[in-house]
Scaffold this active site. Sequence first.
Site, PDB file in Angstrom:
ATOM      1  N   HIS A   1      -2.689 -11.956   4.857  1.00  0.00           N
ATOM      2  CA  HIS A   1      -2.944 -10.858   6.014  1.00  0.00           C
ATOM      3  C   HIS A   1      -4.211 -10.633   6.749  1.00  0.00           C
ATOM      4  O   HIS A   1      -4.567  -9.687   7.240  1.00  0.00           O
ATOM      5  CB  HIS A   1      -2.518  -9.484   5.132  1.00  0.00           C
ATOM      6  CG  HIS A   1      -1.175  -9.302   4.596  1.00  0.00           C
ATOM      7  ND1 HIS A   1      -1.145  -9.013   3.324  1.00  0.00           N
ATOM      8  CD2 HIS A   1      -0.122  -9.468   5.188  1.00  0.00           C
ATOM      9  CE1 HIS A   1       0.318  -8.882   3.127  1.00  0.00           C
ATOM     10  NE2 HIS A   1       0.766  -9.223   4.254  1.00  0.00           N
TER      11      HIS A   1
ATOM     12  N   CYS B   1       0.893  -1.151   0.015  1.00  0.00           N
ATOM     13  CA  CYS B   1      -0.158   0.113   0.074  1.00  0.00           C
ATOM     14  C   CYS B   1       0.872   1.179  -0.003  1.00  0.00           C
ATOM     15  O   CYS B   1       1.944   1.048   0.396  1.00  0.00           O
ATOM     16  CB  CYS B   1      -0.890   0.066   1.367  1.00  0.00           C
ATOM     17  SG  CYS B   1      -2.044  -1.276   1.396  1.00  0.00           S
TER      18      CYS B   1
ATOM     19  N   ASP C   1       3.367  -9.125   9.693  1.00  0.00           N
ATOM     20  CA  ASP C   1       4.058  -9.093   8.451  1.00  0.00           C
ATOM     21  C   ASP C   1       5.434  -7.846   8.453  1.00  0.00           C
ATOM     22  O   ASP C   1       6.485  -8.361   8.158  1.00  0.00           O
ATOM     23  CB  ASP C   1       3.173  -9.164   7.260  1.00  0.00           C
ATOM     24  CG  ASP C   1       4.015  -9.287   5.775  1.00  0.00           C
ATOM     25  OD1 ASP C   1       4.859  -9.747   5.846  1.00  0.00           O
ATOM     26  OD2 ASP C   1       3.362  -8.846   4.784  1.00  0.00           O
TER      27      ASP C   1
END
Length: 698
Positions: A179, A35, A271
């Site tokens: 995720h 992102c 993560d």
Amino acid sequence: MTSGAQRDPRFDVLFEPIRIGPVTAKNRFYQVPHCNGMGHRDPTALAWMRGVKAEGGWAVVCTEEVEIHPTSDVNPFIELRLWDDRDIPMLARTADRIHEFGALVGIELAHNGPHAANHYAREVPLAASSIPVTTAGYEPLQARAMDRQDIRDLRRWHRAAALRARQAGFDLIYVYAGHALTVLHHFLSRHHNRRSDEYGGSSRNRVRLLEEIIGDTKDAVGDTCAVPCRIAVDELLGTDGLEKAEVEELIGLVAELPDLWDLSLAAWPNDSITSRFGPEGGQEPFVSGVKGLTTKPVVVVGRYTSPDRMASVVNKGIADFIGCARPSIADPFLPKKIEEGRLDDIRECIGCNICVSGDFTMSPIRCTQNPTMGEEWRKGWHPERIRPQESDKPVLIVGAGPAGLEAAQALGKRDYEVTLAEKGTALGGRVARECRLPGLAAWGRVRDYREQQLHQLPNVNVYFDSDLDAAAVLEFGVPRVVVATGARWRADGLGRSRARPMPIAAGARVLTPDDIMAGTVPSAGTRVAVWDDDHYYMGGVIAELLADKGCTTHYLTPASEASTWTQNTMEQHFIQARLLEKGVTIQSFTNLDAVSEGSITASCVFTGRTEEIEADAVVLVTSRAPEDRLAEELAARADDWGDAGIETVTTIGDALAPATIAHAVYAGRRYAEELDGPAVEGDDVPFKREIAELLPLD
Ligand code: ADP
Ligand code: SF4
């Protein structure tokens, strides 16, 4: 900078081409989807940002998650959209830009299920089962359980999106089950999937939807496009969530179906863990073994910045591709630098997650190490190139913190004669101090990269022990003066909550983070109160240090939680847990009203009710005062500038307005980029932007 060097044969393995289904990656450097806070609002800025990575040698460059349908609307977060054909040109611009530099381009198609509150689209959120939406912020919304028609719809939407993605020019078309952010992940997870039909219960049933969607995608585009699957290898929730053994079983059921497995931990904070809480390669114990389950190539991530570590990932058979998000943000040219044997020029990610804060604050991505990130198109900045000097007027930079260092190295690369004067005996300013705090060692890389660059620039002269005052600057007499003298923590309690100095009794022991960093640390057993009205990392890290030293540490904050702004760097949970584990008392919603000898007066932010708390010492972490003495003295002597040959005096970084290290580096870069450049006219917006297309009114 270094030229003529050659690739070390140790790293040859990283430059082998690898086949992914019907396409071939030219090397093993793989920019996984990430992102960036730009998304559908800033499409050309986004395309250029990705393009710079392709230029820097990444074989595969991917988009962030791309919503495939209005029922997957993650507003207010700004990702990409592929809701219908009108979104194709925006995505094609990114694909085209990446292709210009010879990389493969991947698109991460996503249906976010209950992780999309659909605030913009106003659709009812969809999920495997009827559960509250899983977005942050405790939204008062629930998702509805998908029936068989919903599942058929989802499959059709995904297929349509895959076809549109191919039309837009993408080479890799993802099926995203990672995720804990997508409905496909939720179907896999017993935690979210409470169904009793053929899509719930056994592993076989829970993997069914993933299997169908990978199959649909391959059927639609698999002849020309690769279809990777991104999956979470562990949610770190214990038996409540997906664990390694169970995920390996699930992968085993569909091991040969996708063209590539892209592995990472869930949730996203695990993560993209910061360097304060996790080392380089920290996911290896979780991903090791998956490669043995499949003949398809495997991508792993782990904030890899060391080429040796990358080569070992391949040589040990852990993965085929080195997946990177943050290392590719901090240094888009990382592959090229390894290829050209320029390891010293690598701008290593410091693991601070300021980049992530762009997504959380819905603003274009920024990076502490790479100030050009997000500005490739808006401002025409480039991480490796800067235009040559446009005058031969030398520059004096006062202060060698992140702002001064970045200005010096960037101006040095423009061939300006630069003098960098530092009152201390080391480079780095705040970074040199802060990297000695618990968990922040990697932050020293902000200094290390710039120090390394300065070594290669004979036109930049560094002087230590040079505490310059206005007279010294006037005597020096160069046309351009940059004041980058930093800031110091206030000792009077002024900040967000207090507009006036705090009553502090004579004899009370009051310290600031600067005192602690300078080595004034209360001895073991001292009762220390830390009042954090700053809310980023400093208050929490000081409390951690004091607890480590054996102090009885009482952390107070007007906010609801410790270091609350670190929600934006996905660290808050880790910070609070660490402080609690180290025995720090955390008291929320509390102001500090006064400091006495041996005690403090605290008050509730809601009721104002006060209490006395015993404390032998207090650390005030409230706000910083700009170190603006030099700037003010120079301003007062503006009439003398002409005789001294000074044309401009510019204050940058913390000396102007204290902020993050990223802000200081950006300020240094901005000065260097804009020097002798075209002036911004009047009130013009100082960067390029895109605005919404207006539809005809009829
Ligand atoms: P920034 O984040 O804006 O770069 P820092 O506080 O990290 O600010 O760095 C400022 C640097 O400026 C420090 O290394 C400090 O020692 C140096 N400095 C401050 N005042 C002077 C001065 N008058 N002359 C030379 N160096 C100075
Ligand atoms: Fe790394 Fe920090 Fe840059 Fe993100 S902002 S890429 S974590 S240096």
